[in-house]
Design a protein around this motif. Sequence first.
Motif, PDB file in Angstrom:
ATOM      1  N   LYS A 219       0.850  -1.184   0.000  1.00 38.42           N
ATOM      2  CA  LYS A 219       0.000   0.000   0.000  1.00 38.42           C
ATOM      3  C   LYS A 219       0.888   1.237   0.000  1.00 38.42           C
ATOM      4  O   LYS A 219       1.813   1.354   0.818  1.00 38.42           O
ATOM      5  CB  LYS A 219      -0.922  -0.014   1.216  1.00 38.42           C
ATOM      6  CG  LYS A 219      -1.895   1.142   1.270  1.00 38.42           C
ATOM      7  CD  LYS A 219      -3.111   0.836   2.133  1.00 38.42           C
ATOM      8  CE  LYS A 219      -2.737   0.464   3.554  1.00 38.42           C
ATOM      9  NZ  LYS A 219      -3.939   0.304   4.400  1.00 38.42           N
ATOM     10  N   GLY A 221       0.808   5.276   0.423  1.00 39.23           N
ATOM     11  CA  GLY A 221      -0.043   6.326   0.966  1.00 39.23           C
ATOM     12  C   GLY A 221      -0.176   7.521   0.045  1.00 39.23           C
ATOM     13  O   GLY A 221       0.690   7.778  -0.800  1.00 39.23           O
ATOM     14  N   THR A 234       3.608  -4.399   2.598  1.00 38.86           N
ATOM     15  CA  THR A 234       4.055  -3.322   3.472  1.00 38.86           C
ATOM     16  C   THR A 234       3.355  -2.032   3.065  1.00 38.86           C
ATOM     17  O   THR A 234       2.870  -1.891   1.944  1.00 38.86           O
ATOM     18  CB  THR A 234       5.579  -3.108   3.408  1.00 38.86           C
ATOM     19  OG1 THR A 234       5.954  -2.761   2.061  1.00 38.86           O
ATOM     20  CG2 THR A 234       6.326  -4.356   3.819  1.00 38.86           C
ATOM     21  N   THR A 235       3.322  -1.091   4.005  1.00 39.47           N
ATOM     22  CA  THR A 235       2.751   0.227   3.744  1.00 39.47           C
ATOM     23  C   THR A 235       3.870   1.257   3.765  1.00 39.47           C
ATOM     24  O   THR A 235       4.684   1.265   4.702  1.00 39.47           O
ATOM     25  CB  THR A 235       1.710   0.592   4.814  1.00 39.47           C
ATOM     26  OG1 THR A 235       0.643  -0.359   4.777  1.00 39.47           O
ATOM     27  CG2 THR A 235       1.136   1.982   4.562  1.00 39.47           C
ATOM     28  N   GLN A 243       8.794   2.939   4.979  1.00 39.50           N
ATOM     29  CA  GLN A 243       7.876   1.930   5.484  1.00 39.50           C
ATOM     30  C   GLN A 243       7.371   2.334   6.868  1.00 39.50           C
ATOM     31  O   GLN A 243       8.157   2.704   7.751  1.00 39.50           O
ATOM     32  CB  GLN A 243       8.551   0.564   5.564  1.00 39.50           C
ATOM     33  CG  GLN A 243       7.616  -0.527   6.038  1.00 39.50           C
ATOM     34  CD  GLN A 243       8.252  -1.906   6.016  1.00 39.50           C
ATOM     35  OE1 GLN A 243       9.267  -2.113   5.352  1.00 39.50           O
ATOM     36  NE2 GLN A 243       7.672  -2.857   6.743  1.00 39.50           N
ATOM     37  N   LYS A 246       2.172  -2.342   8.022  1.00 37.16           N
ATOM     38  CA  LYS A 246       1.673  -3.346   7.099  1.00 37.16           C
ATOM     39  C   LYS A 246       0.180  -3.135   6.871  1.00 37.16           C
ATOM     40  O   LYS A 246      -0.539  -2.750   7.792  1.00 37.16           O
ATOM     41  CB  LYS A 246       1.921  -4.750   7.644  1.00 37.16           C
ATOM     42  CG  LYS A 246       3.400  -5.102   7.782  1.00 37.16           C
ATOM     43  CD  LYS A 246       3.579  -6.522   8.265  1.00 37.16           C
ATOM     44  CE  LYS A 246       5.066  -6.886   8.347  1.00 37.16           C
ATOM     45  NZ  LYS A 246       5.712  -6.848   7.010  1.00 37.16           N
ATOM     46  N   PRO A 247      -0.302  -3.397   5.656  1.00 41.16           N
ATOM     47  CA  PRO A 247      -1.748  -3.304   5.418  1.00 41.16           C
ATOM     48  C   PRO A 247      -2.509  -4.321   6.260  1.00 41.16           C
ATOM     49  O   PRO A 247      -1.974  -5.372   6.629  1.00 41.16           O
ATOM     50  CB  PRO A 247      -1.877  -3.632   3.918  1.00 41.16           C
ATOM     51  CG  PRO A 247      -0.517  -3.423   3.346  1.00 41.16           C
ATOM     52  CD  PRO A 247       0.447  -3.763   4.438  1.00 41.16           C
ATOM     53  N   PRO A 252      -4.783  -4.978  -0.204  1.00 40.06           N
ATOM     54  CA  PRO A 252      -5.434  -3.730   0.231  1.00 40.06           C
ATOM     55  C   PRO A 252      -6.258  -3.066  -0.859  1.00 40.06           C
ATOM     56  O   PRO A 252      -7.187  -2.310  -0.548  1.00 40.06           O
ATOM     57  CB  PRO A 252      -4.260  -2.852   0.666  1.00 40.06           C
ATOM     58  CG  PRO A 252      -3.046  -3.471   0.085  1.00 40.06           C
ATOM     59  CD  PRO A 252      -3.326  -4.924  -0.026  1.00 40.06           C
ATOM     60  N   GLN A 258      -7.411   2.832   3.916  1.00 41.97           N
ATOM     61  CA  GLN A 258      -6.182   3.605   3.804  1.00 41.97           C
ATOM     62  C   GLN A 258      -5.462   3.817   5.130  1.00 41.97           C
ATOM     63  O   GLN A 258      -4.444   4.492   5.184  1.00 41.97           O
ATOM     64  CB  GLN A 258      -6.477   4.936   3.126  1.00 41.97           C
ATOM     65  CG  GLN A 258      -7.043   4.755   1.716  1.00 41.97           C
ATOM     66  CD  GLN A 258      -6.972   5.989   0.884  1.00 41.97           C
ATOM     67  OE1 GLN A 258      -5.926   6.637   0.752  1.00 41.97           O
ATOM     68  NE2 GLN A 258      -8.084   6.353   0.273  1.00 41.97           N
ATOM     69  N   PHE A 260      -3.431   2.012   8.551  1.00 41.23           N
ATOM     70  CA  PHE A 260      -2.422   0.948   8.629  1.00 41.23           C
ATOM     71  C   PHE A 260      -2.093   0.665  10.088  1.00 41.23           C
ATOM     72  O   PHE A 260      -2.326   1.477  10.981  1.00 41.23           O
ATOM     73  CB  PHE A 260      -1.152   1.348   7.888  1.00 41.23           C
ATOM     74  CG  PHE A 260      -0.490   2.598   8.387  1.00 41.23           C
ATOM     75  CD1 PHE A 260       0.486   2.526   9.386  1.00 41.23           C
ATOM     76  CD2 PHE A 260      -0.825   3.841   7.894  1.00 41.23           C
ATOM     77  CE1 PHE A 260       1.092   3.684   9.863  1.00 41.23           C
ATOM     78  CE2 PHE A 260      -0.226   4.997   8.352  1.00 41.23           C
ATOM     79  CZ  PHE A 260       0.739   4.913   9.349  1.00 41.23           C
TER      80      PHE A 260
END
Length: 263
Positions: A219, A221, A234-235, A243, A246-247, A252, A258, A260
């Motif tokens: 994901k 942002g 990972t987000t 980083q 994690k979603p 996602p 949106q 996390f």
Amino acid sequence: MPSDTTDALWNRLQAQAERGQHQEPALRDLFQRAVLNHSDLGGALADRIGRTLADGDEQAGPLADRFATLHRNNPQLQVHAWQDLEAIVTRDPAFDDLLAAFLFSKGFLALQAYRLGHQLLQQNERLLAMFIQSRCNQRLSIDINPASRIGSGIMLDHGTGIVIGETAEVGDDVSILQGVTLGGTGKESGDRHPKVRSGVMIGAGAKILGNIEIGEGAKVGAGSIVLHAVAPHTTVVGNPARQVGKPRHPRPALDMDQSFDEG
């Protein structure tokens, strides 16, 4: 997707258009022209894309005929279109049925136009493919190079300002919000654009630059500037992107959450 499934979906779309005529008589001509006058989704899309991209009424008919031929000769185009349409209805609360998504999602329309352009490029018909890209940019404010490779079940949410470069790849079941760029750094030639794997969600205004991989189920942002590879599931957020967690969902793009979990 089996043909009986596409037939069932087409019947549902036509039924919704029939009901729409009674619910909103002012749009009767639109429902007739866009859906009820056609025998399948391919023909309806060919007409709708031709009318949208044409430079005048005289060009609309020949374009629609050319696009209808592409759909007849390449049944997978219609299969992908149904998968994209269902992705919108499933993920976007602004569209609660197939008819609304088909008629009013310009992200969907631009994506199906891209699919025609990509097919034309495979057939060495570059000029018409580039015409489609250029007119989508002018009419819909979405710029997708026909040489890029895009999977199925894609949602371009809102769509305005999305740019997808020539050597970009987008996997299946990906959601991309408005203002996203999958671009090059400006210093490279050849294979120079991002590779976005399946299940990824990319937030509004994110810029992903260079031949880097965004791993499956990741994901990105909103507003992030991504210059390095992102690991699967990972987000990342920020400028430069880092980083942050994690979603909450393995894909996602499907749940459009949106937020996390940190760590």
